[in-house]
Design a protein around this motif. Sequence first.
Motif, PDB file in Angstrom:
ATOM      1  N   PRO A  74       0.831  -1.209   0.000  1.00  0.00           N
ATOM      2  CA  PRO A  74       0.000   0.000   0.000  1.00  0.00           C
ATOM      3  C   PRO A  74       0.866   1.260   0.000  1.00  0.00           C
ATOM      4  O   PRO A  74       1.925   1.290   0.639  1.00  0.00           O
ATOM      5  N   PRO A  75       0.424   2.295  -0.690  1.00  0.00           N
ATOM      6  CA  PRO A  75       1.214   3.530  -0.757  1.00  0.00           C
ATOM      7  C   PRO A  75       1.198   4.266   0.583  1.00  0.00           C
ATOM      8  O   PRO A  75       0.206   4.215   1.317  1.00  0.00           O
ATOM      9  N   PRO A  76       2.292   4.964   0.908  1.00  0.00           N
ATOM     10  CA  PRO A  76       2.327   5.695   2.166  1.00  0.00           C
ATOM     11  C   PRO A  76       1.445   6.939   2.121  1.00  0.00           C
ATOM     12  O   PRO A  76       1.100   7.442   1.047  1.00  0.00           O
ATOM     13  N   LEU A  77       1.113   7.416   3.307  1.00  0.00           N
ATOM     14  CA  LEU A  77       0.431   8.701   3.442  1.00  0.00           C
ATOM     15  C   LEU A  77       1.492   9.755   3.721  1.00  0.00           C
ATOM     16  O   LEU A  77       2.469   9.501   4.428  1.00  0.00           O
ATOM     17  N   LEU A  78       1.285  10.946   3.163  1.00  0.00           N
ATOM     18  CA  LEU A  78       2.186  12.071   3.380  1.00  0.00           C
ATOM     19  C   LEU A  78       1.400  13.189   4.043  1.00  0.00           C
ATOM     20  O   LEU A  78       0.332  13.585   3.544  1.00  0.00           O
ATOM     21  N   GLY A  79       1.885  13.665   5.161  1.00  0.00           N
ATOM     22  CA  GLY A  79       1.265  14.784   5.859  1.00  0.00           C
ATOM     23  C   GLY A  79       2.232  15.936   5.919  1.00  0.00           C
ATOM     24  O   GLY A  79       3.394  15.762   6.292  1.00  0.00           O
ATOM     25  N   ASP A  80       1.747  17.131   5.553  1.00  0.00           N
ATOM     26  CA  ASP A  80       2.648  18.289   5.514  1.00  0.00           C
ATOM     27  C   ASP A  80       2.201  19.435   6.417  1.00  0.00           C
ATOM     28  O   ASP A  80       2.677  20.547   6.292  1.00  0.00           O
ATOM     29  N   GLY A  81       1.273  19.183   7.320  1.00  0.00           N
ATOM     30  CA  GLY A  81       0.777  20.230   8.197  1.00  0.00           C
ATOM     31  C   GLY A  81      -0.438  20.940   7.629  1.00  0.00           C
ATOM     32  O   GLY A  81      -1.283  21.427   8.364  1.00  0.00           O
ATOM     33  N   ALA A  82      -0.537  20.997   6.301  1.00  0.00           N
ATOM     34  CA  ALA A  82      -1.691  21.625   5.653  1.00  0.00           C
ATOM     35  C   ALA A  82      -2.715  20.596   5.206  1.00  0.00           C
ATOM     36  O   ALA A  82      -3.861  20.929   4.932  1.00  0.00           O
ATOM     37  N   GLY A  83      -2.294  19.356   5.106  1.00  0.00           N
ATOM     38  CA  GLY A  83      -3.190  18.302   4.651  1.00  0.00           C
ATOM     39  C   GLY A  83      -2.476  16.971   4.587  1.00  0.00           C
ATOM     40  O   GLY A  83      -1.270  16.874   4.857  1.00  0.00           O
ATOM     41  N   VAL A  84      -3.251  15.960   4.232  1.00  0.00           N
ATOM     42  CA  VAL A  84      -2.730  14.593   4.124  1.00  0.00           C
ATOM     43  C   VAL A  84      -3.120  14.061   2.758  1.00  0.00           C
ATOM     44  O   VAL A  84      -4.229  14.301   2.288  1.00  0.00           O
ATOM     45  N   ARG A  85      -2.192  13.349   2.140  1.00  0.00           N
ATOM     46  CA  ARG A  85      -2.501  12.734   0.845  1.00  0.00           C
ATOM     47  C   ARG A  85      -1.828  11.379   0.758  1.00  0.00           C
ATOM     48  O   ARG A  85      -0.850  11.105   1.455  1.00  0.00           O
ATOM     49  N   VAL A  86      -2.374  10.550  -0.101  1.00  0.00           N
ATOM     50  CA  VAL A  86      -1.767   9.269  -0.415  1.00  0.00           C
ATOM     51  C   VAL A  86      -0.721   9.534  -1.495  1.00  0.00           C
ATOM     52  O   VAL A  86      -1.018  10.191  -2.498  1.00  0.00           O
ATOM     53  N   MET A  87       0.490   9.046  -1.288  1.00  0.00           N
ATOM     54  CA  MET A  87       1.522   9.236  -2.302  1.00  0.00           C
ATOM     55  C   MET A  87       1.122   8.483  -3.560  1.00  0.00           C
ATOM     56  O   MET A  87       0.700   7.327  -3.499  1.00  0.00           O
TER      57      MET A  87
END
Length: 182
Positions: A74-87
């Motif tokens: 499964p692809p990782p999740l990326l969180g940048d403080g402004a939102g979260v997305r699936v890589m």
Amino acid sequence: MDDVEGHDARAASVMGRVSSVIRAEASRGEGPAAVLAVAESFLLDLKVERMVTAAVASVFPATGEVVLASAGHPPPLLGDGAGVRVMDVDTGPPLGAGPIPRSASRSSLPPGGVMLFYTDGLLGPRLAVDEALDELGACLSRLAPGAPLDKLVDDVIRRTAGFQPSDDVAVVAMRRLDPGAM
């Protein structure tokens, strides 16, 4: 991060050996797709009928560039403080499905950004995959900037309290440090 088909001693043995190959190749400086190609050859040479999912990432702290290759993981999740997305990752088939070219995907992680890897045991069985990813994303969104990552991992594991995972559960979280704060 990797995961093997099965829960017996043979599965554990295969996983340990494949993980060792992945670590050894990555430590030689090979790119993620090349690491998976070597792991695929090794698994096929073992002549075991087990599938292994794996995700191999290279993260460049100075720029935040993430290069990731996946074999059915499964692809990782990326969180940048402004939102979260699936890589956005071409997951491809698992290792053991036969030698196929693996591609690497690229993304970036800003200073303070968090990458969350997980095994498929966290995705089901009580929710559809999208709903489960939304729950994992909510865990990542709740993480305060700079908060210890063990709080995130604890939150992710706690979400399994309402169901009995049908598969093993593993979580890896990493944060890109802010070079200005070092």
